[in-house]
Design a protein around this motif. Structure first.
Motif, mmCIF file in Angstrom:
data_model
loop_
_atom_site.group_PDB
_atom_site.id
_atom_site.type_symbol
_atom_site.label_atom_id
_atom_site.label_comp_id
_atom_site.label_asym_id
_atom_site.label_seq_id
_atom_site.Cartn_x
_atom_site.Cartn_y
_atom_site.Cartn_z
ATOM 1 N N VAL A 1 0.855 -1.163 0.000
ATOM 2 C CA VAL A 1 0.000 0.000 0.000
ATOM 3 C C VAL A 1 0.901 1.226 0.000
ATOM 4 N N GLU A 2 0.702 2.130 -0.939
ATOM 5 C CA GLU A 2 1.437 3.392 -0.955
ATOM 6 C C GLU A 2 0.444 4.536 -0.882
ATOM 7 N N GLN A 3 0.674 5.457 0.042
ATOM 8 C CA GLN A 3 -0.154 6.650 0.159
ATOM 9 C C GLN A 3 0.779 7.850 0.119
ATOM 10 N N LEU A 4 0.990 8.352 -1.111
ATOM 11 C CA LEU A 4 1.906 9.451 -1.363
ATOM 12 C C LEU A 4 1.198 10.474 -2.221
ATOM 13 N N ASN A 5 1.560 11.722 -2.079
ATOM 14 C CA ASN A 5 0.996 12.772 -2.913
ATOM 15 C C ASN A 5 2.054 13.148 -3.938
ATOM 16 N N ASP A 6 1.769 12.873 -5.211
ATOM 17 C CA ASP A 6 2.750 13.193 -6.238
ATOM 18 C C ASP A 6 2.357 14.431 -7.047
ATOM 19 N N ASP A 7 1.481 15.253 -6.508
ATOM 20 C CA ASP A 7 1.077 16.502 -7.158
ATOM 21 C C ASP A 7 2.223 17.504 -7.058
ATOM 22 N N ALA A 8 2.749 17.941 -8.197
ATOM 23 C CA ALA A 8 3.911 18.835 -8.206
ATOM 24 C C ALA A 8 3.619 20.175 -7.545
ATOM 25 N N GLY A 9 2.362 20.580 -7.478
ATOM 26 C CA GLY A 9 2.003 21.852 -6.869
ATOM 27 C C GLY A 9 1.898 21.795 -5.363
ATOM 28 N N ASP A 10 1.966 20.605 -4.785
ATOM 29 C CA ASP A 10 1.840 20.439 -3.336
ATOM 30 C C ASP A 10 3.232 20.223 -2.746
ATOM 31 N N ASP A 11 3.302 19.985 -1.453
ATOM 32 C CA ASP A 11 4.593 19.759 -0.817
ATOM 33 C C ASP A 11 5.066 18.322 -0.969
ATOM 34 N N GLY A 12 4.360 17.509 -1.768
ATOM 35 C CA GLY A 12 4.772 16.141 -2.033
ATOM 36 C C GLY A 12 4.337 15.160 -0.974
ATOM 37 N N ARG A 13 3.514 15.591 -0.031
ATOM 38 C CA ARG A 13 3.097 14.716 1.061
ATOM 39 C C ARG A 13 1.579 14.599 1.082
ATOM 40 N N ALA A 14 1.113 13.482 1.568
ATOM 41 C CA ALA A 14 -0.320 13.250 1.701
ATOM 42 C C ALA A 14 -0.635 13.092 3.187
ATOM 43 N N ASP A 15 -1.574 13.864 3.708
ATOM 44 C CA ASP A 15 -1.896 13.857 5.128
ATOM 45 C C ASP A 15 -3.223 13.149 5.396
ATOM 46 N N GLY A 16 -3.348 12.590 6.613
ATOM 47 C CA GLY A 16 -4.617 12.058 7.081
ATOM 48 C C GLY A 16 -5.064 10.767 6.438
ATOM 49 N N ASN A 17 -4.136 9.937 5.976
ATOM 50 C CA ASN A 17 -4.504 8.663 5.354
ATOM 51 C C ASN A 17 -4.580 7.547 6.384
ATOM 52 N N THR A 18 -5.385 6.536 6.080
ATOM 53 C CA THR A 18 -5.459 5.331 6.900
ATOM 54 C C THR A 18 -5.277 4.123 6.010
ATOM 55 N N ALA A 19 -4.393 3.209 6.417
ATOM 56 C CA ALA A 19 -4.186 1.951 5.704
ATOM 57 C C ALA A 19 -4.399 0.810 6.687
ATOM 58 N N ASP A 20 -5.353 -0.060 6.400
ATOM 59 C CA ASP A 20 -5.614 -1.251 7.205
ATOM 60 C C ASP A 20 -5.369 -2.477 6.348
ATOM 61 N N VAL A 21 -4.457 -3.345 6.790
ATOM 62 C CA VAL A 21 -4.154 -4.573 6.075
ATOM 63 C C VAL A 21 -4.399 -5.734 7.032
ATOM 64 N N ASP A 22 -5.302 -6.639 6.670
ATOM 65 C CA ASP A 22 -5.590 -7.841 7.458
ATOM 66 C C ASP A 22 -5.266 -9.058 6.609
ATOM 67 N N GLN A 23 -4.417 -9.959 7.149
ATOM 68 C CA GLN A 23 -4.024 -11.154 6.413
ATOM 69 C C GLN A 23 -4.115 -12.373 7.314
ATOM 70 N N SER A 24 -4.659 -13.457 6.789
ATOM 71 C CA SER A 24 -4.656 -14.751 7.466
ATOM 72 C C SER A 24 -4.215 -15.790 6.452
ATOM 73 N N TYR A 33 3.627 2.218 2.808
ATOM 74 C CA TYR A 33 4.449 3.419 2.712
ATOM 75 C C TYR A 33 3.541 4.638 2.768
ATOM 76 N N GLN A 34 3.815 5.532 3.711
ATOM 77 C CA GLN A 34 3.018 6.754 3.847
ATOM 78 C C GLN A 34 3.950 7.949 4.014
ATOM 79 N N GLU A 35 3.604 9.054 3.383
ATOM 80 C CA GLU A 35 4.302 10.315 3.584
ATOM 81 C C GLU A 35 3.288 11.362 3.995
ATOM 82 N N GLY A 36 3.637 12.196 4.956
ATOM 83 C CA GLY A 36 2.735 13.238 5.418
ATOM 84 C C GLY A 36 2.442 13.092 6.893
#
Length: 110
Positions: A1-24, A33-36
């Motif tokens: 899971v990648e949560q990144l902001n690749d918008d050139a007009g922004d600071d390159g970071r993505a804020d306030g994301n949630t990633a839930d991974v459940d595996q059995s 991977y998260q930035e922000g």
């Protein structure tokens, strides 16, 4: 899971994301991977040779990372757990938690 902001007009970071991974099951791997700021990453892995890695980078703040690994708790369960977990956090006021049950566990938080 990648949560990144690749918008050139922004600071390159993505804020306030949630990633839930459940595996059995068998031989699972999870990478988040998260930035922000103010991001949350939760990985839960039950049974067998699981691996998890969470990276919260780019001098991020107020992030939370949690990895839970272990067997399913069934009575008479004779599983060979070989879990590995890692959390990398760069910045201030971050929280990292790793919980492992079973055999041959390896963990690290930086």
């Amino acid at each position: 899971v990648e949560q990144l902001n690749d918008d050139a007009g922004d600071d390159g970071r993505a804020d306030g994301n949630t990633a839930d991974v459940d595996q059995s099951g068998d031989s699972n791997t999870a990478e988040v991977y998260q930035e922000g700021d103010d991001n949350v990453a939760n990985v839960t892995q039950l049974s067998d040779q699981n691996t998890a890695y969470i990276a919260q980078e780019a001098e991020s703040q107020n992030n939370t990372a949690t990895i839970n690994q272990g067997d399913e708790g069934d009575e008479g369960d004779d599983q060979d757990d070989e879990n590995a977990a890692g959390i990398d956090q760069d910045g201030d006021s971050n929280v990292g938690t790793i919980t492992q049950t079973g055999n041959s566990n390896d963990e690290g938080i930086t």
